[in-house]
Design a protein around this motif. Sequence first.
Motif, PDB file in Angstrom:
ATOM      1  N   VAL A 112       7.439   6.348 -12.582  1.00 49.22           N
ATOM      2  CA  VAL A 112       6.531   7.322 -12.018  1.00 49.22           C
ATOM      3  C   VAL A 112       5.841   6.942 -10.502  1.00 49.22           C
ATOM      4  O   VAL A 112       6.108   5.918 -10.240  1.00 49.22           O
ATOM      5  CB  VAL A 112       5.150   7.243 -12.848  1.00 49.22           C
ATOM      6  CG1 VAL A 112       5.658   7.688 -14.285  1.00 49.22           C
ATOM      7  CG2 VAL A 112       4.350   6.009 -13.066  1.00 49.22           C
ATOM      8  N   GLU A 113       5.464   8.018  -9.734  1.00 48.48           N
ATOM      9  CA  GLU A 113       4.612   7.744  -8.484  1.00 48.48           C
ATOM     10  C   GLU A 113       3.444   7.012  -8.740  1.00 48.48           C
ATOM     11  O   GLU A 113       2.605   7.593  -9.759  1.00 48.48           O
ATOM     12  CB  GLU A 113       4.748   9.154  -7.653  1.00 48.48           C
ATOM     13  CG  GLU A 113       6.096   9.673  -7.343  1.00 48.48           C
ATOM     14  CD  GLU A 113       6.494   8.855  -6.091  1.00 48.48           C
ATOM     15  OE1 GLU A 113       5.803   8.484  -5.275  1.00 48.48           O
ATOM     16  OE2 GLU A 113       7.813   8.682  -6.204  1.00 48.48           O
ATOM     17  N   VAL A 114       3.279   6.037  -8.023  1.00 50.91           N
ATOM     18  CA  VAL A 114       1.750   5.241  -8.095  1.00 50.91           C
ATOM     19  C   VAL A 114       1.109   5.085  -6.797  1.00 50.91           C
ATOM     20  O   VAL A 114       1.971   4.807  -5.800  1.00 50.91           O
ATOM     21  CB  VAL A 114       2.326   3.675  -8.657  1.00 50.91           C
ATOM     22  CG1 VAL A 114       0.893   3.299  -8.794  1.00 50.91           C
ATOM     23  CG2 VAL A 114       2.612   4.229 -10.083  1.00 50.91           C
ATOM     24  N   LYS A 115      -0.141   5.268  -6.674  1.00 43.52           N
ATOM     25  CA  LYS A 115      -0.866   4.819  -5.490  1.00 43.52           C
ATOM     26  C   LYS A 115      -0.962   3.309  -5.481  1.00 43.52           C
ATOM     27  O   LYS A 115      -1.877   3.062  -6.463  1.00 43.52           O
ATOM     28  CB  LYS A 115      -2.282   5.714  -5.430  1.00 43.52           C
ATOM     29  CG  LYS A 115      -2.729   5.078  -4.102  1.00 43.52           C
ATOM     30  CD  LYS A 115      -4.173   5.881  -4.025  1.00 43.52           C
ATOM     31  CE  LYS A 115      -5.229   4.961  -4.498  1.00 43.52           C
ATOM     32  NZ  LYS A 115      -5.601   3.432  -4.005  1.00 43.52           N
ATOM     33  N   VAL A 116      -0.220   2.651  -4.835  1.00 40.82           N
ATOM     34  CA  VAL A 116      -0.290   1.131  -4.917  1.00 40.82           C
ATOM     35  C   VAL A 116      -1.307   0.689  -3.949  1.00 40.82           C
ATOM     36  O   VAL A 116      -1.313   1.233  -2.753  1.00 40.82           O
ATOM     37  CB  VAL A 116       1.011   0.494  -4.420  1.00 40.82           C
ATOM     38  CG1 VAL A 116       1.021  -1.120  -4.469  1.00 40.82           C
ATOM     39  CG2 VAL A 116       2.061   1.011  -5.527  1.00 40.82           C
ATOM     40  N   GLY A 117      -2.003  -0.360  -4.141  1.00 42.89           N
ATOM     41  CA  GLY A 117      -3.169  -0.909  -3.375  1.00 42.89           C
ATOM     42  C   GLY A 117      -4.427  -0.317  -3.830  1.00 42.89           C
ATOM     43  O   GLY A 117      -4.712   0.313  -4.599  1.00 42.89           O
ATOM     44  N   LYS A 118      -5.435  -1.020  -3.003  1.00 40.29           N
ATOM     45  CA  LYS A 118      -6.922  -0.845  -3.589  1.00 40.29           C
ATOM     46  C   LYS A 118      -7.544   0.200  -2.490  1.00 40.29           C
ATOM     47  O   LYS A 118      -7.027   0.540  -1.549  1.00 40.29           O
ATOM     48  CB  LYS A 118      -7.668  -2.177  -3.413  1.00 40.29           C
ATOM     49  CG  LYS A 118      -7.144  -3.338  -4.404  1.00 40.29           C
ATOM     50  CD  LYS A 118      -8.054  -4.135  -4.728  1.00 40.29           C
ATOM     51  CE  LYS A 118      -7.151  -5.107  -5.302  1.00 40.29           C
ATOM     52  NZ  LYS A 118      -7.007  -5.280  -6.568  1.00 40.29           N
ATOM     53  N   GLN A 130       0.863  -1.143   0.104  1.00 37.92           N
ATOM     54  CA  GLN A 130       0.008   0.171  -0.066  1.00 37.92           C
ATOM     55  C   GLN A 130       1.063   1.089   0.037  1.00 37.92           C
ATOM     56  O   GLN A 130       1.908   1.270   0.538  1.00 37.92           O
ATOM     57  CB  GLN A 130      -0.636  -0.040   1.093  1.00 37.92           C
ATOM     58  CG  GLN A 130      -1.966  -0.964   1.353  1.00 37.92           C
ATOM     59  CD  GLN A 130      -3.108  -0.776   0.544  1.00 37.92           C
ATOM     60  OE1 GLN A 130      -3.365   0.293   0.421  1.00 37.92           O
ATOM     61  NE2 GLN A 130      -3.896  -1.998   0.165  1.00 37.92           N
ATOM     62  N   GLY A 131       0.297   2.384  -0.628  1.00 36.02           N
ATOM     63  CA  GLY A 131       1.131   3.474  -0.235  1.00 36.02           C
ATOM     64  C   GLY A 131       1.493   4.070  -1.507  1.00 36.02           C
ATOM     65  O   GLY A 131       0.846   3.949  -2.827  1.00 36.02           O
ATOM     66  N   ARG A 132       2.431   5.220  -1.486  1.00 34.87           N
ATOM     67  CA  ARG A 132       2.983   6.062  -2.727  1.00 34.87           C
ATOM     68  C   ARG A 132       4.462   5.441  -3.067  1.00 34.87           C
ATOM     69  O   ARG A 132       4.949   5.643  -2.234  1.00 34.87           O
ATOM     70  CB  ARG A 132       2.759   7.578  -2.219  1.00 34.87           C
ATOM     71  CG  ARG A 132       3.195   8.386  -3.384  1.00 34.87           C
ATOM     72  CD  ARG A 132       3.152   9.810  -2.951  1.00 34.87           C
ATOM     73  NE  ARG A 132       3.616  10.633  -3.845  1.00 34.87           N
ATOM     74  CZ  ARG A 132       3.048  11.925  -3.856  1.00 34.87           C
ATOM     75  NH1 ARG A 132       2.426  12.581  -3.141  1.00 34.87           N
ATOM     76  NH2 ARG A 132       3.560  12.725  -5.101  1.00 34.87           N
ATOM     77  N   VAL A 133       4.189   4.831  -4.157  1.00 29.41           N
ATOM     78  CA  VAL A 133       5.619   4.133  -4.378  1.00 29.41           C
ATOM     79  C   VAL A 133       6.140   4.459  -6.075  1.00 29.41           C
ATOM     80  O   VAL A 133       5.331   4.642  -6.720  1.00 29.41           O
ATOM     81  CB  VAL A 133       5.205   2.652  -4.646  1.00 29.41           C
ATOM     82  CG1 VAL A 133       6.757   1.873  -4.696  1.00 29.41           C
ATOM     83  CG2 VAL A 133       5.038   2.283  -2.901  1.00 29.41           C
ATOM     84  N   PRO A 134       7.627   4.637  -6.196  1.00 33.11           N
ATOM     85  CA  PRO A 134       7.891   4.753  -7.457  1.00 33.11           C
ATOM     86  C   PRO A 134       7.775   3.436  -8.113  1.00 33.11           C
ATOM     87  O   PRO A 134       8.316   2.306  -7.457  1.00 33.11           O
ATOM     88  CB  PRO A 134       9.452   5.042  -7.509  1.00 33.11           C
ATOM     89  CG  PRO A 134       9.643   5.189  -5.938  1.00 33.11           C
ATOM     90  CD  PRO A 134       8.585   4.947  -5.145  1.00 33.11           C
ATOM     91  N   VAL A 135       7.230   3.343  -9.398  1.00 31.03           N
ATOM     92  CA  VAL A 135       7.113   2.096 -10.138  1.00 31.03           C
ATOM     93  C   VAL A 135       7.697   2.250 -11.432  1.00 31.03           C
ATOM     94  O   VAL A 135       7.684   3.292 -12.069  1.00 31.03           O
ATOM     95  CB  VAL A 135       5.557   1.588 -10.108  1.00 31.03           C
ATOM     96  CG1 VAL A 135       5.217   0.521 -11.120  1.00 31.03           C
ATOM     97  CG2 VAL A 135       4.985   1.643  -8.818  1.00 31.03           C
ATOM     98  N   ILE A 167      -2.670   3.266  -9.203  1.00 31.65           N
ATOM     99  CA  ILE A 167      -3.161   4.237 -10.227  1.00 31.65           C
ATOM    100  C   ILE A 167      -2.024   5.428 -10.105  1.00 31.65           C
ATOM    101  O   ILE A 167      -1.565   5.723  -9.283  1.00 31.65           O
ATOM    102  CB  ILE A 167      -4.449   4.958  -9.668  1.00 31.65           C
ATOM    103  CG1 ILE A 167      -5.498   3.854  -9.593  1.00 31.65           C
ATOM    104  CG2 ILE A 167      -4.717   6.218 -10.444  1.00 31.65           C
ATOM    105  CD1 ILE A 167      -6.899   4.469  -8.861  1.00 31.65           C
ATOM    106  N   ALA A 168      -1.655   5.834 -11.315  1.00 29.40           N
ATOM    107  CA  ALA A 168      -0.483   6.757 -11.496  1.00 29.40           C
ATOM    108  C   ALA A 168      -0.994   8.126 -10.833  1.00 29.40           C
ATOM    109  O   ALA A 168      -2.155   8.444 -11.131  1.00 29.40           O
ATOM    110  CB  ALA A 168      -0.242   7.055 -13.022  1.00 29.40           C
TER     111      ALA A 168
END
Length: 106
Positions: free
Chosen positions: A100-106, A43-48, A87-88
């Motif tokens: 890119v920074e991504v909001k990971v998780g649901k 979960q969280g804000r992660v570079p992908v 979601i980017a």
Amino acid sequence: EAEVTSATGYGSTKIAGVVSTKPAFAMNSEAGNSETHPYIALQGRVPVKVIGPVSKGDILVASELSGVATVWLDTDTDPRMTAYIGIAIEDKSADTVGYVEVKVGK
């Protein structure tokens, strides 16, 4: 065999999270090294790592490149009902592989 492997195949449903290069919390830090037991962001804000152009709000899924995401293009199916990466939350215009920074998780 490995605890963590890279997802491969467009829209793969076998995704649990994203390898994190700077985890906020290093669970299982004594289990091994970054090769055998990389830190995984659930979960969280992660570079992908992504290939191709990305716009804020795009849903990202596994690409054909191992360990690399891409934009979900199938308008007939909602990837959030299967396995998606996140979601980017920033744009990327280049066709090459980048982050890119991504909001990971649901």
